[in-house]
Design a protein around this motif. Sequence first.
Motif, PDB file in Angstrom:
ATOM      1  N   GLY A  72       0.798  -1.223   0.000  1.00  0.00           N
ATOM      2  CA  GLY A  72       0.000   0.000   0.000  1.00  0.00           C
ATOM      3  C   GLY A  72       0.828   1.270   0.000  1.00  0.00           C
ATOM      4  O   GLY A  72       2.061   1.233   0.015  1.00  0.00           O
ATOM      5  N   PRO A  73       0.159   2.435  -0.011  1.00  0.00           N
ATOM      6  CA  PRO A  73       0.831   3.738  -0.090  1.00  0.00           C
ATOM      7  C   PRO A  73       1.927   3.909   0.960  1.00  0.00           C
ATOM      8  O   PRO A  73       1.736   3.570   2.126  1.00  0.00           O
ATOM      9  CB  PRO A  73      -0.321   4.728   0.148  1.00  0.00           C
ATOM     10  CG  PRO A  73      -1.533   4.011  -0.325  1.00  0.00           C
ATOM     11  CD  PRO A  73      -1.309   2.572   0.046  1.00  0.00           C
ATOM     12  N   TRP A  74       3.065   4.457   0.515  1.00  0.00           N
ATOM     13  CA  TRP A  74       4.198   4.705   1.406  1.00  0.00           C
ATOM     14  C   TRP A  74       5.175   5.637   0.705  1.00  0.00           C
ATOM     15  O   TRP A  74       5.296   5.573  -0.511  1.00  0.00           O
ATOM     16  CB  TRP A  74       4.894   3.381   1.731  1.00  0.00           C
ATOM     17  CG  TRP A  74       6.030   3.529   2.703  1.00  0.00           C
ATOM     18  CD1 TRP A  74       5.957   3.562   4.065  1.00  0.00           C
ATOM     19  CD2 TRP A  74       7.416   3.699   2.375  1.00  0.00           C
ATOM     20  NE1 TRP A  74       7.201   3.731   4.609  1.00  0.00           N
ATOM     21  CE2 TRP A  74       8.119   3.822   3.584  1.00  0.00           C
ATOM     22  CE3 TRP A  74       8.131   3.768   1.177  1.00  0.00           C
ATOM     23  CZ2 TRP A  74       9.497   4.021   3.639  1.00  0.00           C
ATOM     24  CZ3 TRP A  74       9.508   3.959   1.227  1.00  0.00           C
ATOM     25  CH2 TRP A  74      10.169   4.072   2.450  1.00  0.00           C
ATOM     26  N   PRO A  75       5.874   6.533   1.420  1.00  0.00           N
ATOM     27  CA  PRO A  75       5.781   6.754   2.862  1.00  0.00           C
ATOM     28  C   PRO A  75       4.514   7.507   3.240  1.00  0.00           C
ATOM     29  O   PRO A  75       3.998   8.293   2.442  1.00  0.00           O
ATOM     30  CB  PRO A  75       7.033   7.588   3.166  1.00  0.00           C
ATOM     31  CG  PRO A  75       7.324   8.309   1.889  1.00  0.00           C
ATOM     32  CD  PRO A  75       6.912   7.373   0.783  1.00  0.00           C
ATOM     33  N   THR A  76       4.029   7.261   4.422  1.00  0.00           N
ATOM     34  CA  THR A  76       2.747   7.817   4.844  1.00  0.00           C
ATOM     35  C   THR A  76       2.949   9.063   5.702  1.00  0.00           C
ATOM     36  O   THR A  76       2.750   9.044   6.904  1.00  0.00           O
ATOM     37  CB  THR A  76       1.935   6.778   5.608  1.00  0.00           C
ATOM     38  OG1 THR A  76       2.790   6.145   6.573  1.00  0.00           O
ATOM     39  CG2 THR A  76       1.384   5.717   4.674  1.00  0.00           C
ATOM     40  N   TYR A  77       3.358  10.136   5.049  1.00  0.00           N
ATOM     41  CA  TYR A  77       3.475  11.412   5.748  1.00  0.00           C
ATOM     42  C   TYR A  77       2.074  11.980   5.945  1.00  0.00           C
ATOM     43  O   TYR A  77       1.288  12.045   5.006  1.00  0.00           O
ATOM     44  CB  TYR A  77       4.300  12.408   4.935  1.00  0.00           C
ATOM     45  CG  TYR A  77       5.690  11.945   4.589  1.00  0.00           C
ATOM     46  CD1 TYR A  77       6.423  11.159   5.477  1.00  0.00           C
ATOM     47  CD2 TYR A  77       6.265  12.284   3.380  1.00  0.00           C
ATOM     48  CE1 TYR A  77       7.700  10.740   5.161  1.00  0.00           C
ATOM     49  CE2 TYR A  77       7.549  11.865   3.054  1.00  0.00           C
ATOM     50  CZ  TYR A  77       8.263  11.099   3.950  1.00  0.00           C
ATOM     51  OH  TYR A  77       9.516  10.680   3.634  1.00  0.00           O
ATOM     52  N   ASP A  78       1.755  12.419   7.122  1.00  0.00           N
ATOM     53  CA  ASP A  78       0.414  12.979   7.338  1.00  0.00           C
ATOM     54  C   ASP A  78       0.460  14.017   8.449  1.00  0.00           C
ATOM     55  O   ASP A  78      -0.244  13.943   9.433  1.00  0.00           O
ATOM     56  CB  ASP A  78      -0.604  11.878   7.659  1.00  0.00           C
ATOM     57  CG  ASP A  78      -0.173  11.044   8.866  1.00  0.00           C
ATOM     58  OD1 ASP A  78       0.899  11.309   9.417  1.00  0.00           O
ATOM     59  OD2 ASP A  78      -0.932  10.159   9.259  1.00  0.00           O
ATOM     60  N   ILE A  79       1.326  15.008   8.264  1.00  0.00           N
ATOM     61  CA  ILE A  79       1.515  16.035   9.283  1.00  0.00           C
ATOM     62  C   ILE A  79       0.266  16.896   9.425  1.00  0.00           C
ATOM     63  O   ILE A  79      -0.132  17.274  10.521  1.00  0.00           O
ATOM     64  CB  ILE A  79       2.739  16.911   8.935  1.00  0.00           C
ATOM     65  CG1 ILE A  79       3.994  16.029   8.872  1.00  0.00           C
ATOM     66  CG2 ILE A  79       2.925  18.011   9.966  1.00  0.00           C
ATOM     67  CD1 ILE A  79       5.229  16.748   8.404  1.00  0.00           C
ATOM     68  N   GLU A  80      -0.388  17.191   8.308  1.00  0.00           N
ATOM     69  CA  GLU A  80      -1.599  18.010   8.339  1.00  0.00           C
ATOM     70  C   GLU A  80      -2.831  17.128   8.151  1.00  0.00           C
ATOM     71  O   GLU A  80      -2.780  16.090   7.494  1.00  0.00           O
ATOM     72  CB  GLU A  80      -1.546  19.066   7.226  1.00  0.00           C
ATOM     73  CG  GLU A  80      -0.325  19.971   7.289  1.00  0.00           C
ATOM     74  CD  GLU A  80      -0.306  20.828   8.544  1.00  0.00           C
ATOM     75  OE1 GLU A  80      -1.404  21.054   9.104  1.00  0.00           O
ATOM     76  OE2 GLU A  80       0.783  21.268   8.955  1.00  0.00           O
ATOM     77  N   ALA A  81      -3.952  17.583   8.708  1.00  0.00           N
ATOM     78  CA  ALA A  81      -5.187  16.791   8.656  1.00  0.00           C
ATOM     79  C   ALA A  81      -5.647  16.542   7.227  1.00  0.00           C
ATOM     80  O   ALA A  81      -6.116  15.440   6.898  1.00  0.00           O
ATOM     81  CB  ALA A  81      -6.287  17.490   9.450  1.00  0.00           C
ATOM     82  N   ASP A  82      -5.527  17.548   6.351  1.00  0.00           N
ATOM     83  CA  ASP A  82      -5.994  17.361   4.977  1.00  0.00           C
ATOM     84  C   ASP A  82      -5.089  16.381   4.226  1.00  0.00           C
ATOM     85  O   ASP A  82      -5.557  15.570   3.422  1.00  0.00           O
ATOM     86  CB  ASP A  82      -6.075  18.700   4.237  1.00  0.00           C
ATOM     87  CG  ASP A  82      -4.752  19.450   4.218  1.00  0.00           C
ATOM     88  OD1 ASP A  82      -3.866  19.102   5.025  1.00  0.00           O
ATOM     89  OD2 ASP A  82      -4.606  20.383   3.417  1.00  0.00           O
ATOM     90  N   THR A  83      -3.794  16.424   4.493  1.00  0.00           N
ATOM     91  CA  THR A  83      -2.862  15.468   3.895  1.00  0.00           C
ATOM     92  C   THR A  83      -3.190  14.054   4.362  1.00  0.00           C
ATOM     93  O   THR A  83      -3.146  13.099   3.596  1.00  0.00           O
ATOM     94  CB  THR A  83      -1.412  15.819   4.281  1.00  0.00           C
ATOM     95  OG1 THR A  83      -1.142  17.170   3.953  1.00  0.00           O
ATOM     96  CG2 THR A  83      -0.427  14.911   3.561  1.00  0.00           C
ATOM     97  N   GLY A 127       2.129   8.734  16.088  1.00  0.00           N
ATOM     98  CA  GLY A 127       2.217   7.819  14.966  1.00  0.00           C
ATOM     99  C   GLY A 127       1.535   6.488  15.251  1.00  0.00           C
ATOM    100  O   GLY A 127       0.845   5.927  14.395  1.00  0.00           O
ATOM    101  N   LYS A 128       1.713   5.964  16.474  1.00  0.00           N
ATOM    102  CA  LYS A 128       1.079   4.705  16.850  1.00  0.00           C
ATOM    103  C   LYS A 128      -0.443   4.844  16.866  1.00  0.00           C
ATOM    104  O   LYS A 128      -1.169   3.973  16.396  1.00  0.00           O
ATOM    105  CB  LYS A 128       1.576   4.256  18.223  1.00  0.00           C
ATOM    106  CG  LYS A 128       3.062   3.960  18.268  1.00  0.00           C
ATOM    107  CD  LYS A 128       3.504   3.609  19.684  1.00  0.00           C
ATOM    108  CE  LYS A 128       4.998   3.366  19.745  1.00  0.00           C
ATOM    109  NZ  LYS A 128       5.452   3.081  21.139  1.00  0.00           N
ATOM    110  N   LYS A 129      -0.902   5.964  17.424  1.00  0.00           N
ATOM    111  CA  LYS A 129      -2.352   6.196  17.488  1.00  0.00           C
ATOM    112  C   LYS A 129      -2.942   6.284  16.090  1.00  0.00           C
ATOM    113  O   LYS A 129      -3.993   5.689  15.793  1.00  0.00           O
ATOM    114  CB  LYS A 129      -2.661   7.476  18.251  1.00  0.00           C
ATOM    115  CG  LYS A 129      -4.153   7.809  18.305  1.00  0.00           C
ATOM    116  CD  LYS A 129      -4.397   9.128  18.997  1.00  0.00           C
ATOM    117  CE  LYS A 129      -5.905   9.425  19.070  1.00  0.00           C
ATOM    118  NZ  LYS A 129      -6.541   9.481  17.738  1.00  0.00           N
ATOM    119  N   LEU A 130      -2.271   7.018  15.192  1.00  0.00           N
ATOM    120  CA  LEU A 130      -2.774   7.176  13.832  1.00  0.00           C
ATOM    121  C   LEU A 130      -2.778   5.848  13.082  1.00  0.00           C
ATOM    122  O   LEU A 130      -3.662   5.587  12.269  1.00  0.00           O
ATOM    123  CB  LEU A 130      -1.930   8.199  13.075  1.00  0.00           C
ATOM    124  CG  LEU A 130      -2.059   9.656  13.529  1.00  0.00           C
ATOM    125  CD1 LEU A 130      -1.064  10.541  12.799  1.00  0.00           C
ATOM    126  CD2 LEU A 130      -3.482  10.162  13.334  1.00  0.00           C
TER     127      LEU A 130
END
Length: 221
Positions: A72-83, A127-130
Amino acid sequence: MKVGNTTGYFWYAETADALYGRMAEIGYEAADRSMCDIKDPIFHDDDALRKFCAENRSAAAYHGISLNQLHGPWPTYDIEADTRAEGWRCFHRAILACHMMEIPYMVFHPQMPYGWSNEPEPDPQLGKKLTVDLMCDLLPDCEKYGVTLINVLTGFKFIGEKIKEFGRYHGLPKRDAVFFNQSQLICEKAKQEDFVIMGRCADVIYRIRIIDNSSRIIGII
């Protein structure tokens, strides 16, 4: 079964036919099909996704390669909610691709809210929670299409009740909750079949839980 990842040497094959032909020549029998780049049109255009899935199914079958799992998709950067929302949408898209190509497993990486950095993370637990939140978000589609998630961080498979049970130790520190969940999964697995543990402190879990002699953990590395 010899399984090859479609990245690296195989990534530069211009067509699916060339990719699987190259894998077959080397002696691979199955493929971990990468679907990592969320900028690829297959994540945004239905026709592109249908073409991608059809070409991969056809070419893999022609060359005798089993499509064993999808990366699946990687790397999973998601610093902002919309990202984050866009990234998670792409994960759902990848599960649909698994269904269209009849791939039973999807590998996914832990969420990386702070990206690659040598600096201490402001919130080490985020990161673990997400990652757990993502698994729960993907569960309905996994059940709908019969796809099993495999978390690269733990190596364990998550479907149905397994994800729902992850919140059983709610209130404990995340590290403790993860330990108890992993130890439970290891013990359940040991009662079902022979297997090899790679890391994950399974020797400690084995001693603490005192698995009886009928259990069949055959290796701890």
